[in-house]
Design a protein around this motif. Structure first.
Motif, PDB file in Angstrom:
ATOM      1  N   ALA A 143      54.904  33.235  35.398  1.00 37.07           N
ATOM      2  CA  ALA A 143      55.169  31.882  34.931  1.00 37.07           C
ATOM      3  C   ALA A 143      56.507  31.357  35.427  1.00 37.07           C
ATOM      4  N   SER A 144      57.335  32.240  35.974  1.00 37.24           N
ATOM      5  CA  SER A 144      58.676  31.840  36.391  1.00 37.24           C
ATOM      6  C   SER A 144      58.637  30.988  37.656  1.00 37.24           C
ATOM      7  N   LEU A 145      59.115  29.766  37.543  1.00 31.94           N
ATOM      8  CA  LEU A 145      59.192  28.892  38.719  1.00 31.94           C
ATOM      9  C   LEU A 145      60.184  29.458  39.733  1.00 31.94           C
ATOM     10  N   THR A 146      61.275  30.017  39.231  1.00 34.68           N
ATOM     11  CA  THR A 146      62.299  30.570  40.110  1.00 34.68           C
ATOM     12  C   THR A 146      61.752  31.731  40.925  1.00 34.68           C
ATOM     13  N   LEU A 147      61.121  32.685  40.256  1.00 35.47           N
ATOM     14  CA  LEU A 147      60.604  33.857  40.966  1.00 35.47           C
ATOM     15  C   LEU A 147      59.470  33.476  41.906  1.00 35.47           C
ATOM     16  N   ASN A 148      58.594  32.583  41.476  1.00 30.48           N
ATOM     17  CA  ASN A 148      57.462  32.196  42.310  1.00 30.48           C
ATOM     18  C   ASN A 148      57.873  31.410  43.545  1.00 30.48           C
ATOM     19  N   SER A 149      59.117  30.930  43.565  1.00 33.86           N
ATOM     20  CA  SER A 149      59.621  30.201  44.729  1.00 33.86           C
ATOM     21  C   SER A 149      60.403  31.099  45.681  1.00 33.86           C
ATOM     22  N   PRO A 151      60.407  34.027  48.276  1.00 31.72           N
ATOM     23  CA  PRO A 151      59.537  34.836  49.144  1.00 31.72           C
ATOM     24  C   PRO A 151      59.828  36.331  49.091  1.00 31.72           C
ATOM     25  N   SER A 152      60.995  36.723  48.606  1.00 31.89           N
ATOM     26  CA  SER A 152      61.330  38.146  48.539  1.00 31.89           C
ATOM     27  C   SER A 152      60.836  38.797  47.251  1.00 31.89           C
ATOM     28  N   TRP A 153      60.303  38.009  46.335  1.00 29.11           N
ATOM     29  CA  TRP A 153      59.854  38.564  45.051  1.00 29.11           C
ATOM     30  C   TRP A 153      58.591  39.403  45.249  1.00 29.11           C
ATOM     31  N   LEU A 154      58.485  40.486  44.520  1.00 31.68           N
ATOM     32  CA  LEU A 154      57.383  41.438  44.666  1.00 31.68           C
ATOM     33  C   LEU A 154      56.016  40.771  44.551  1.00 31.68           C
ATOM     34  N   TYR A 155      55.885  39.812  43.645  1.00 35.53           N
ATOM     35  CA  TYR A 155      54.583  39.190  43.396  1.00 35.53           C
ATOM     36  C   TYR A 155      54.476  37.777  43.983  1.00 35.53           C
TER      37      TYR A 155
END
Length: 245
Positions: A143-149, A151-155
């Protein structure tokens, strides 16, 4: 004995959360859309010697069902100490932004967001009678807008055009709810159980329901010094648990 209502608790994460809270001495109202499934879950728990539990028919997408559950629980107690809004659906994946039908968006939001609103509003009076009420809205790091934006995030490559926004909206509801009760004993948080192997994701998850239960229970039993209005994912942030909205 403190009393807890858990929605969608007849299996998987909700069921394990009920088990762990029973082991801590809480009384559980085990919410289940299908009452028979709820009764079977209760029988499993009682077979383990965990007896302070009963099934409640509760379909979070049906206002009449929510109202009936409120009346039933209200006949049994004047106080609810913990509400865990666990019931949720993915709506079926994959979900692309350009091809996912509006009907799927509506169905997912009806349970993941509006269901939480229905149940919370129905039981807020009983929660207000508790000296230290807790509400846990089961969310997702997705649900995190920050993480979903990032590209280095695992998911980063795991998207879902209906499911993810429903949980993001749930997070904003959590923020508003916590704000409404700031300065009171209420502790209200959005908690990510983690990427857990359940029917929800065809058992592709890497964590166990025991892991998920521990994460949810931790924020269901907060004392007066506990956090409120936070977005927690201990899988993502093992130090403080808090992650960006």
């Amino acid at each position: 004995m403190k009393k807890v209502l858990i929605t969608g608790a007849n299996k998987s994460i909700g069921f394990e959360t009920a088990r762990q809270l029973l082991q801590k001495g809480y009384y559980i109202y085990l919410g289940s859309r299908n009452f028979q499934n709820g009764q079977k879950a209760v029988e499993k728990l009682k077979a383990e010697g965990l007896n302070e539990v009963e099934a409640i028919q509760l379909d979070v997408s049906d206002q009449e069902s929510v109202n009936a559950a409120r009346k039933e629980i209200g006949r049994k107690t004047d106080v609810l100490d913990v509400l865990i809004n666990n019931a949720g659906i993915s709506g079926g994946l994959p979900q692309t932004a350009t091809e996912t039908a509006v009907s799927i968006f509506k169905n997912v939001f009806d349970i993941n967001l509006f269901g939480v609103v229905r149940v919370t509003q129905a039981f807020i009076d009983l929660l207000s009678n508790s000296p230290q009420p807790c509400i846990v809205n089961v969310s997702s790091s997705m649900a995190s807008l920050t993480l979903n934006s990032d590209p280095s995030w695992l998911y980063y490559n795991h998207k879902g055009a209906a499911y993810l926004p429903s949980k993001t909206a749930l997070n904003m509801y959590t923020v508003n709810l916590a704000y409404e009760f700031k300065g009171t004993p209420f502790k209200i948080n959005a908690v990510d159980p983690g990427f857990i192997a359940t029917d929800f994701n065809d058992h592709r998850g890497t964590g166990t329901v025991e892991d998920a239960g521990k994460r949810i229970v931790k924020y269901a039993v907060l004392d007066a010094d506990g956090p409120t209005g936070k977005f927690i994912s201990e899988e993502t942030n093992s130090e403080t648990g808090e992650i960006p909205w």
